[in-house]
Scaffold this motif. Sequence first.
Motif, short mmCIF file in Angstrom:
data_model
loop_
_atom_site.label_atom_id
_atom_site.label_comp_id
_atom_site.label_asym_id
_atom_site.label_seq_id
_atom_site.Cartn_x
_atom_site.Cartn_y
_atom_site.Cartn_z
N THR A 3 -1.69 -4.08 -8.80
CA THR A 3 -0.69 -3.95 -7.80
C THR A 3 -0.83 -2.56 -7.03
O THR A 3 -1.16 -1.46 -7.67
N SER A 4 -1.00 -2.54 -5.59
CA SER A 4 -0.84 -1.25 -5.00
C SER A 4 0.16 -0.32 -5.38
O SER A 4 1.27 -0.69 -5.04
N PRO A 5 -0.01 0.64 -5.52
CA PRO A 5 0.84 2.02 -6.08
C PRO A 5 1.62 2.56 -4.75
O PRO A 5 2.73 3.05 -4.74
N LEU A 6 0.94 2.12 -3.56
CA LEU A 6 1.64 2.57 -2.30
C LEU A 6 1.26 1.74 -1.21
O LEU A 6 0.15 1.84 -0.95
N PRO A 7 2.16 0.74 -0.85
CA PRO A 7 1.77 -0.16 0.08
C PRO A 7 1.85 0.40 1.70
O PRO A 7 2.22 -0.14 2.53
N GLU A 8 0.76 1.37 1.93
CA GLU A 8 0.59 1.97 3.34
C GLU A 8 -0.65 2.62 3.19
O GLU A 8 -1.00 3.32 2.09
N PRO A 9 -1.53 2.95 4.31
CA PRO A 9 -2.70 3.57 4.32
C PRO A 9 -2.46 5.09 4.52
O PRO A 9 -2.89 5.76 5.34
N THR A 10 -1.81 5.88 3.55
CA THR A 10 -1.28 7.31 3.70
C THR A 10 -1.93 8.00 2.75
O THR A 10 -2.06 7.56 1.33
N LEU A 11 -2.53 9.21 3.00
CA LEU A 11 -3.09 10.13 2.07
C LEU A 11 -1.79 10.95 1.32
O LEU A 11 -0.89 11.35 1.99
N VAL A 12 -2.09 11.09 0.10
CA VAL A 12 -1.05 11.73 -0.76
C VAL A 12 -1.64 13.16 -1.29
O VAL A 12 -2.73 13.20 -1.64
N VAL A 13 -1.01 14.28 -1.10
CA VAL A 13 -1.56 15.46 -1.46
C VAL A 13 -0.50 16.21 -2.55
O VAL A 13 0.66 15.93 -2.45
N LEU A 15 -7.19 3.09 -0.93
CA LEU A 15 -8.19 2.61 0.12
C LEU A 15 -8.19 1.46 0.61
O LEU A 15 -8.28 1.10 1.79
N SER A 16 -7.98 0.30 -0.13
CA SER A 16 -7.72 -0.86 0.01
C SER A 16 -6.55 -1.20 1.17
O SER A 16 -6.34 -2.24 1.73
N GLU A 17 -5.43 -0.37 1.29
CA GLU A 17 -4.75 -0.32 2.20
C GLU A 17 -5.07 0.08 3.67
O GLU A 17 -4.52 -0.37 4.58
N VAL A 18 -6.06 0.98 3.47
CA VAL A 18 -6.68 1.30 4.90
C VAL A 18 -7.40 0.28 5.25
O VAL A 18 -7.33 -0.26 6.62
N SER A 19 -8.43 -0.43 4.41
CA SER A 19 -9.06 -1.74 4.80
C SER A 19 -9.34 -2.59 3.72
O SER A 19 -9.73 -1.99 2.39
N GLY A 20 -8.77 -3.60 3.83
CA GLY A 20 -8.81 -4.56 2.59
C GLY A 20 -10.17 -4.97 2.07
O GLY A 20 -10.45 -5.61 1.03
N THR A 59 -6.79 -7.31 -5.62
CA THR A 59 -6.86 -5.95 -6.39
C THR A 59 -6.70 -4.74 -5.52
O THR A 59 -7.15 -4.98 -4.44
N SER A 60 -6.51 -3.76 -5.66
CA SER A 60 -6.32 -2.52 -4.95
C SER A 60 -7.08 -1.58 -5.70
O SER A 60 -7.41 -1.14 -6.62
N LEU A 61 -8.05 -0.54 -4.47
CA LEU A 61 -8.85 0.31 -5.05
C LEU A 61 -8.19 1.74 -4.70
O LEU A 61 -7.81 1.99 -3.64
N VAL A 62 -7.89 2.66 -5.81
CA VAL A 62 -7.19 3.77 -5.45
C VAL A 62 -8.45 4.76 -5.70
O VAL A 62 -9.25 5.08 -6.51
N SER A 63 -8.55 5.92 -4.77
CA SER A 63 -9.44 7.02 -4.79
C SER A 63 -8.56 8.22 -4.95
O SER A 63 -7.66 8.64 -4.40
N THR A 64 -9.19 9.12 -6.03
CA THR A 64 -8.41 10.23 -6.34
C THR A 64 -9.59 11.38 -6.48
O THR A 64 -10.43 11.10 -7.23
N SER A 65 -9.36 12.58 -5.75
CA SER A 65 -10.40 13.51 -5.62
C SER A 65 -9.95 14.77 -6.37
O SER A 65 -8.71 15.17 -6.20
N VAL A 66 -10.76 15.73 -6.95
CA VAL A 66 -10.36 17.01 -7.56
C VAL A 66 -11.44 17.75 -7.16
O VAL A 66 -12.72 17.56 -6.99
#
Length: 425
Positions: A284-294, A306-311, A318-325
Amino acid sequence: MGNGRHRRTSRAVVVGGGFAGLACAFDLGRAGVEVELHEASDAVGGRVRTDRRDGFLLDRGFQVFNTAYPQVRRLLPLRALRLRPFTPGVLAHTPSGVLRLTDPTRRPREAGSLLPGRALGTRDLAALAGLTARDTLVPAALLRRGRDRTTRAALARSGLTRDAVDHVLRPFLAGVFLEPDLETSARFFHLVWRSMARGTLCLPAGGIGTAPRLLAARLPEGTVRLDSSVRSLTDSGILLQDGTERPADAVVVATDAVTAARLLPGTPVPPGRTVTTYYHAAGTSPLPEPTLVVDSTLTVLNTCVLSEVSGTYAPPGTSLVSTSVLGGDLPGGEAAVRRRAAELYAADTAGWQHVATYTVENALPAMRPPWPLSRRTRVTAGRYVCGDHRATGSVQGALASGSRAAREVLADLRDGTPAPDHPPG
């Protein structure tokens, strides 16, 4: 060069199939030069690549596409990229809670989130509006000529308070510059801020790697030679790893800085910034909008669905979540990333599945002031070097450096600057 000013068609070799090399090859070919582009890997793009795995699109590190970059608009047919936009704003996790910063000119209904006290104080909102208006309206040439200082100094000079910088702007810009201290050149910052205000941050529906592939497709058939690694430069051209020699009037090295220094000894190698991106699949998408979280703690740089930006980035359901460090693997690894994501999204991440991790070494050059926004590309007669390490760490910088190399090659060919001899043919 196909215009009657030369006895034969001039020949150029471009080493490297990233944005800089592709832009250089495109401009040279359009001017009538016979061009070969040699890329060591199995596809063009350099650091801008997308992998397909189990129905997911995995960009090699989180990246965004800015429609306002002048070279992007010149070289790429944007409609063909099927661009999908991010929300024009961010969700910032700060010591005082979660703040939503939105561009009110694009999302008037969300302008209420910018009322004093909800996101920033009156002073900070006024300072941010003034900074954005100046960078948007002032000619880019004036921004390039401005006095260089650190980004932190430039933000303080604009009137923003330390809390606003540290808790909101710093976490966002850390993801842009890949450094936590806002020590990046202010001239570059102002140009980036201008481009974000004037353009739209997007992702191509086919992944970020679609952009360099599209530019490569605009080159004449046979220009790009994949899996073609260059061992060295010779007096008459290049020597490939398989022992083949390729003659050329001009050789343009459009690789990363380390490889460029190997092929052209003496080429400066600026310190680089490294980033690691983790991809997770969620039911399930943890954030149903194409917004960057900082994240103001900078435990992670940013995260988004990312799947909220483009399915197209994830298989159905399925939802794809990207997290960078910043840097390499986060202490605690993928599990630590999921734990911080659970806090940022206020969601249960225990069931997330780890899809992939990408560490990109030298993803950007360290652009400390005074940082030249562009450098000459000609090294010696017939030898040139270009890339974002010779301009700015951005798609715009890479494309502009490649275009500048093409202009300098063409000027030398036109003016008869001596080039290495090579056999005819």
